[in-house]
Design a protein around this motif. Structure first.
Motif, PDB file in Angstrom:
ATOM      1  N   ALA A 191       8.138 -16.309   3.267  1.00 44.15           N
ATOM      2  CA  ALA A 191       7.028 -15.735   2.380  1.00 44.15           C
ATOM      3  C   ALA A 191       6.025 -15.725   3.337  1.00 44.15           C
ATOM      4  O   ALA A 191       5.149 -14.547   2.782  1.00 44.15           O
ATOM      5  N   LYS A 192       5.132 -16.489   3.885  1.00 42.20           N
ATOM      6  CA  LYS A 192       3.768 -16.144   4.370  1.00 42.20           C
ATOM      7  C   LYS A 192       3.657 -15.340   5.726  1.00 42.20           C
ATOM      8  O   LYS A 192       3.361 -13.952   5.816  1.00 42.20           O
ATOM      9  N   ARG A 193       5.208 -15.466   6.223  1.00 39.63           N
ATOM     10  CA  ARG A 193       5.662 -13.556   7.090  1.00 39.63           C
ATOM     11  C   ARG A 193       5.959 -11.893   6.260  1.00 39.63           C
ATOM     12  O   ARG A 193       5.369 -11.399   6.929  1.00 39.63           O
ATOM     13  N   ALA A 194       6.024 -12.438   4.971  1.00 44.08           N
ATOM     14  CA  ALA A 194       6.788 -12.065   4.291  1.00 44.08           C
ATOM     15  C   ALA A 194       6.199 -11.258   3.777  1.00 44.08           C
ATOM     16  O   ALA A 194       5.458  -9.631   2.903  1.00 44.08           O
ATOM     17  N   LEU A 195       5.077 -11.956   3.381  1.00 46.77           N
ATOM     18  CA  LEU A 195       3.640 -11.097   2.469  1.00 46.77           C
ATOM     19  C   LEU A 195       2.762 -10.367   3.230  1.00 46.77           C
ATOM     20  O   LEU A 195       2.209  -9.805   2.970  1.00 46.77           O
ATOM     21  N   ILE A 196       2.858 -10.262   5.062  1.00 48.43           N
ATOM     22  CA  ILE A 196       2.295  -9.226   5.544  1.00 48.43           C
ATOM     23  C   ILE A 196       2.606  -7.905   5.603  1.00 48.43           C
ATOM     24  O   ILE A 196       2.051  -7.039   5.084  1.00 48.43           O
ATOM     25  N   PRO A 197       4.332  -7.060   5.451  1.00 49.05           N
ATOM     26  CA  PRO A 197       4.611  -6.331   5.431  1.00 49.05           C
ATOM     27  C   PRO A 197       4.106  -5.540   3.985  1.00 49.05           C
ATOM     28  O   PRO A 197       3.519  -4.640   3.371  1.00 49.05           O
ATOM     29  N   LEU A 198       4.019  -6.773   3.053  1.00 52.97           N
ATOM     30  CA  LEU A 198       4.178  -6.134   1.691  1.00 52.97           C
ATOM     31  C   LEU A 198       2.220  -6.006   1.325  1.00 52.97           C
ATOM     32  O   LEU A 198       2.004  -5.122   0.599  1.00 52.97           O
ATOM     33  N   GLU A 199       1.462  -6.674   2.062  1.00 52.10           N
ATOM     34  CA  GLU A 199       0.247  -6.332   2.121  1.00 52.10           C
ATOM     35  C   GLU A 199      -0.136  -4.965   2.445  1.00 52.10           C
ATOM     36  O   GLU A 199      -0.993  -4.421   2.002  1.00 52.10           O
ATOM     37  N   ARG A 200       0.292  -5.241   3.309  1.00 49.66           N
ATOM     38  CA  ARG A 200      -0.447  -3.855   4.714  1.00 49.66           C
ATOM     39  C   ARG A 200       0.258  -2.758   4.042  1.00 49.66           C
ATOM     40  O   ARG A 200      -0.354  -1.662   3.482  1.00 49.66           O
ATOM     41  N   MET A 201       1.569  -2.091   2.603  1.00 46.02           N
ATOM     42  CA  MET A 201       2.032  -0.533   2.065  1.00 46.02           C
ATOM     43  C   MET A 201       1.194  -1.092   0.598  1.00 46.02           C
ATOM     44  O   MET A 201       0.198  -0.346   0.491  1.00 46.02           O
ATOM     45  N   LEU A 202       0.747  -2.230   0.302  1.00 46.39           N
ATOM     46  CA  LEU A 202       0.106  -2.210  -0.997  1.00 46.39           C
ATOM     47  C   LEU A 202      -1.630  -1.635  -0.358  1.00 46.39           C
ATOM     48  O   LEU A 202      -2.383  -1.126  -1.060  1.00 46.39           O
ATOM     49  N   GLU A 203      -1.993  -2.336   0.797  1.00 48.66           N
ATOM     50  CA  GLU A 203      -3.221  -1.299   0.962  1.00 48.66           C
ATOM     51  C   GLU A 203      -2.709  -0.056   1.519  1.00 48.66           C
ATOM     52  O   GLU A 203      -4.174   1.334   1.070  1.00 48.66           O
ATOM     53  N   ILE A 204      -1.670   0.611   2.417  1.00 54.17           N
ATOM     54  CA  ILE A 204      -1.396   1.771   2.248  1.00 54.17           C
ATOM     55  C   ILE A 204      -1.429   2.996   0.398  1.00 54.17           C
ATOM     56  O   ILE A 204      -2.444   4.180   0.495  1.00 54.17           O
ATOM     57  N   GLY A 205      -1.427   2.222  -0.303  1.00 54.51           N
ATOM     58  CA  GLY A 205      -1.538   2.739  -1.369  1.00 54.51           C
ATOM     59  C   GLY A 205      -0.372   3.367  -1.426  1.00 54.51           C
ATOM     60  O   GLY A 205       0.495   3.422  -1.106  1.00 54.51           O
ATOM     61  N   SER A 206      -0.255   4.161  -2.656  1.00 51.75           N
ATOM     62  CA  SER A 206       0.710   4.700  -3.759  1.00 51.75           C
ATOM     63  C   SER A 206       0.645   6.344  -3.776  1.00 51.75           C
ATOM     64  O   SER A 206      -0.603   6.135  -4.205  1.00 51.75           O
ATOM     65  N   ASP A 207       1.386   7.046  -4.071  1.00 54.05           N
ATOM     66  CA  ASP A 207       1.014   8.779  -4.761  1.00 54.05           C
ATOM     67  C   ASP A 207       0.350   8.662  -6.250  1.00 54.05           C
ATOM     68  O   ASP A 207       0.442   9.512  -6.897  1.00 54.05           O
ATOM     69  N   ILE A 208       0.666   7.554  -6.989  1.00 52.54           N
ATOM     70  CA  ILE A 208       0.759   7.717  -8.518  1.00 52.54           C
ATOM     71  C   ILE A 208      -0.284   6.630  -8.365  1.00 52.54           C
ATOM     72  O   ILE A 208      -0.893   5.661  -8.149  1.00 52.54           O
ATOM     73  N   ALA A 209      -0.730   7.093  -9.726  1.00 55.82           N
ATOM     74  CA  ALA A 209      -2.358   6.603 -10.365  1.00 55.82           C
ATOM     75  C   ALA A 209      -1.900   4.986 -10.981  1.00 55.82           C
ATOM     76  O   ALA A 209      -1.115   5.147 -11.536  1.00 55.82           O
ATOM     77  N   VAL A 210      -2.431   4.264 -10.451  1.00 49.36           N
ATOM     78  CA  VAL A 210      -2.240   2.814 -10.909  1.00 49.36           C
ATOM     79  C   VAL A 210      -3.136   2.557 -11.737  1.00 49.36           C
ATOM     80  O   VAL A 210      -4.451   1.985 -10.917  1.00 49.36           O
ATOM     81  N   ASN A 211      -3.108   1.947 -12.547  1.00 47.75           N
ATOM     82  CA  ASN A 211      -4.272   0.671 -13.182  1.00 47.75           C
ATOM     83  C   ASN A 211      -4.609  -0.584 -13.018  1.00 47.75           C
ATOM     84  O   ASN A 211      -4.013  -0.993 -12.376  1.00 47.75           O
TER      85      ASN A 211
END
Ligand code: 13P
Ligand code: SF4
Length: 306
Positions: free
Chosen positions: A286-306
């Motif tokens: 989980a500790k290692r898997a969190l890194i790529p997930l958090e990087r993704m959230l930081e980059i964001g997405s094209d849809i507006a999320v509240n």
């Protein structure tokens, strides 16, 4: 009967302070008792911001697992613990390690539809709503992209980088044939075609819009009254709710994900009543898997999320 069960669920979740998250492909009655319904990116982002200590996650295993990784202090219940994702199962940590060994130094972008162990071997995660954005954000001319080759081919059209693709696909989206869409178009000439990027390249090639499930709701702004939807049938429910003035036609009756449908309203009630089916992830993974997930959230997405 279903109304009674839904009522019980709503009361119980209030009493116990539980939040229900549901993916857009869930059965309509399950979506209707959820606090948040969304695509993989939205649900991952929400996981980080939850106030409640217990989450009933109505989706498939990798989604609930990602929620647990992002919010390790929460209890995450998956009402049908056997709800897997055949696409996620096309790759193992060992398989990815081997591909990395054959391509040393090349960053790995892994679709969120993957196990925690595979994410732990990855540099970045992505979802269908931000795959090209993630790939383009990486400082490398070449990336490994796994496990969905169809999504990878779609991203390849939106990046100059060389992409080394894992050969996996979603058995549900793979089933839709371009001919099925052309047949509907023959009757409804002006219909807009909105497809998920997990579809085969020829299907993606004739679509007017290719996007994540939640982004399909932007169809509300599209011209015309008829929209052909090329993704899992559960998506029709949020679409009809959000855009009641348009007619949505499912591209193929084969667009049903059996795993998503394993979650029934009875199983949601049972999860709330018993607190069973908690998702567990090995803490080191989980500790290692969190890194790529958090990087993704930081980059964001094209849809507006509240
Ligand atoms: P979305 O993230 O677009 O909702 O897709 C998830 C999925 O499993 C598609 O098959
Ligand atoms: Fe997995 Fe395909 Fe089902 Fe999505 S629709 S959960 S990718 S099997």
């Amino acid at each position: 009967m279903t109304a009674d069960i839904s009522e019980q669920i709503l009361n119980l979740k209030r009493e116990k302070g539980v939040v229900i998250l549901a993916h857009n492909y869930q059965r309509s009655e399950v979506q209707d008792v959820a606090d948040i319904v969304g695509d993989s990116f939205e649900l991952a982002l929400k996981a980080k911001k939850l106030e409640q200590n217990t989450v009933v996650f109505c989706g498939v295993h990798f989604m609930a697992e990602s929620c647990k990784i992002l919010a390790p202090e929460k209890t995450v219940l998956l009402p049908a613990i056997d709800a897997g994702c055949p696409l996620a199962d096309t790759i193992t940590a060992e398989g990815l390690r081997q591909l990395k060994a054959e391509n040393p130094g090349i960053p790995v972008v892994t679709y969120i539809n993957s196990s925690a162990a595979v994410k732990a071997e990855s540099d970045y995660c992505c979802t269908s709503s931000n795959a090209a954005r993630v790939v383009n954000a990486i400082d490398s001319d070449t990336v490994i992209f796994a496990p969905d080759a169809n999504l990878g081919s779609f991203v390849q059209q939106h990046t100059r980088k060389k992409m080394l693709l894992w050969d996996g696909y979603c058995i549900v989206h793979q089933r839709v044939l371009m001919e099925e869409i052309l047949q509907i178009k023959a009757v409804h000439e002006d219909a807009l075609v909105i497809a998920h990027p997990e579809c085969q390249p020829d299907v993606v090639g004739i679509a007017d819009v290719v996007c994540s499930t939640s982004r399909m709701i932007e169809a509300r702004n599209a011209p015309g009254n008829i929209v052909i939807i090329v993704t899992e049938e559960g998506m029709l429910h949020p679409l009809k709710k959000a855009v009641p003035n348009k007619q949505f036609i499912l591209a193929s009756p084969k667009l049903v994900c059996r795993n998503m449908k394993k979650i029934t309203i009875d199983k949601v009630l049972k999860a709330l009543e018993t607190g069973k089916n908690a998702v567990k992830v090995d803490p080191a993974i989980a500790k290692r898997a969190l890194i790529p997930l958090e990087r993704m959230l930081e980059i964001g997405s094209d849809i507006a999320v509240n």
